[in-house]
Design an enzyme around this catalytic site. Sequence first.
Site, PDB file in Angstrom:
ATOM      1  N   SER A  38      68.013  19.121  12.877  1.00 44.65           N
ATOM      2  CA  SER A  38      67.767  18.151  13.937  1.00 44.65           C
ATOM      3  C   SER A  38      68.866  17.098  13.933  1.00 44.65           C
ATOM      4  O   SER A  38      69.672  17.019  13.002  1.00 44.65           O
ATOM      5  CB  SER A  38      66.417  17.468  13.716  1.00 44.65           C
ATOM      6  OG  SER A  38      66.524  16.596  12.607  1.00 44.65           O
ATOM      7  N   LYS A  39      68.863  16.310  14.990  1.00 43.32           N
ATOM      8  CA  LYS A  39      69.849  15.247  15.098  1.00 43.32           C
ATOM      9  C   LYS A  39      69.710  14.273  13.925  1.00 43.32           C
ATOM     10  O   LYS A  39      70.683  13.740  13.418  1.00 43.32           O
ATOM     11  CB  LYS A  39      69.639  14.515  16.421  1.00 43.32           C
ATOM     12  CG  LYS A  39      70.522  13.300  16.584  1.00 43.32           C
ATOM     13  CD  LYS A  39      70.583  12.857  18.023  1.00 43.32           C
ATOM     14  CE  LYS A  39      70.756  11.355  18.154  1.00 43.32           C
ATOM     15  NZ  LYS A  39      71.684  10.736  17.230  1.00 43.32           N
TER      16      LYS A  39
END
Length: 510
Positions: free
Chosen positions: A261-262
């Site tokens: 994920s970011k």
Amino acid sequence: MERKVRVRFAPSPTGPLHIGGVRTALYNYLFARQQGGDMILRIEDTDSQRFVPGAEDYINEALAWLGIKIDEGVREGGKYGPYKQSERRDIYREHVKMLLDAGKAYIAFDTPEELEAARAAKANFQYDASTRGEMRNSLTMPKEEVDRLIADGHKYVVRFKIDSGRDVEVNDLIRGKVTINSSILDDKVLYKSADDLPTYHLANIVDDHLMEVSHVIRGEEWLPSAPLHVLLYEAFGWKDSMPEFVHLPLLLKPDGKGKLSKRDGDRLGFPVFPLEWHDPKSGEISSGYREKGYLPHAVVNFLALLGWNPGDDTEIMSMDELISKFSFAHCSRSGAKFDFEKGKWFNHKYLQEMPDNELTVLYKPVLEANGVDPNAFDDDYIARVISLVKGRINFVSDLWDQSKYFFTEPESYDEKAVKKRWSAEMPAIMKELIEVLKGIDDFSSAATEAIVLGWIADKGYHLGNVMNAFRLTVVGECKGPHMFDITELLGLDETVRRIERGIERIKLPE
Ligand code: GLU
């Protein structure tokens, strides 16, 4: 007859393209090129709620930067257009009608509140064969009422009527046969009158069919939708021309399980987007591989190996090699750990391969950003500096740290090194060294080395101390490439000036 390979990359412009999406685009591209097929870029912008301005341009720019070429798309055109779903409303409306007329879909008027109440009343409620008979839809209401409600402007959706209790098979070229029972599927919404737009499922299937897509290559997160898609192909009577499915393994967190994920990128300090992204709403800036100094080929090579291998341990491969070696047979089923250190390693490798004159062009803006006018130096000089230090860099920006002393004289001298290498007799020895250097005709690295080392030996000086003190005056610290390669490039005058300056400025340690 063998079908022509036609693949599509079908992103939704809901934000910056994630690095996992880039890998999907890349695999589509590799396969299309290998098979002499076509690569389509289709913009799936049917979710008007999640549309983000700038996202489509971002996708185009990112793919262009990476060298992923599109044959048909919004910009490229093509005979299957329009390639943007919001411009295909008529087509979807017509196809919704086809399903309604065939009794494969129905109209439902249930309001959000009514659906909420149904969920509250029944545990695990799902709108399907077991419940649709109790809801407000065209299956339970007289036709006149349905027509009246529509004429009065009541909002409705069209739902897919899925028969329960059927085994649905999805053939996946990586995973093999995946079978699920249709009873677990709900009657998916295919169209919403509120915005006169289809949902992803309907638009995706209709377009893949009309655009004659042969292979649907996409992320594993879409695998749960595949049985529904198979049923839609069937409902339309298109089963014979259904594309092959290929669901690519997930990209996993570098340090554990779960999807990349970011936040992982923020936490561990690496980008998860190809290009820097400026969020138009929040103003937040997310870092990108391009701006971090990655070379597009390094990113491509790195991503290609996240979920695929060439069947041996070859790692460095050009786009053409990737194209010829790519195969679904060597794609992994399990998720691929996102090893960003490996990403740096690829960048390092590609920088070593890059000709010095090309690196020179990339280095000039970095010099400028550090207050050095690159035009004050010959391109050839900059290129030679680069050739001396590039073995130590992962990014072009690292060049500055490794080579600044070729462009500016040292402003200070590393304290630890001074303590270790500078002594009361050093100024006199350095003055002597200046005279030795001035006496050299050929200031080339090898010739200078022979003379200076000869002088040190003749005098019986300590080799390490003298050479390090010398380096300290010229570089400012005790690091860098071979000392006489440095002096050859700097030239006699500059070398002598720096030694003189060092003698003046380096303080004896207390
Ligand atoms: N629009 C979907 C996405 O954003 C496409 C999924 C697919 O390739 O079918 O990923």
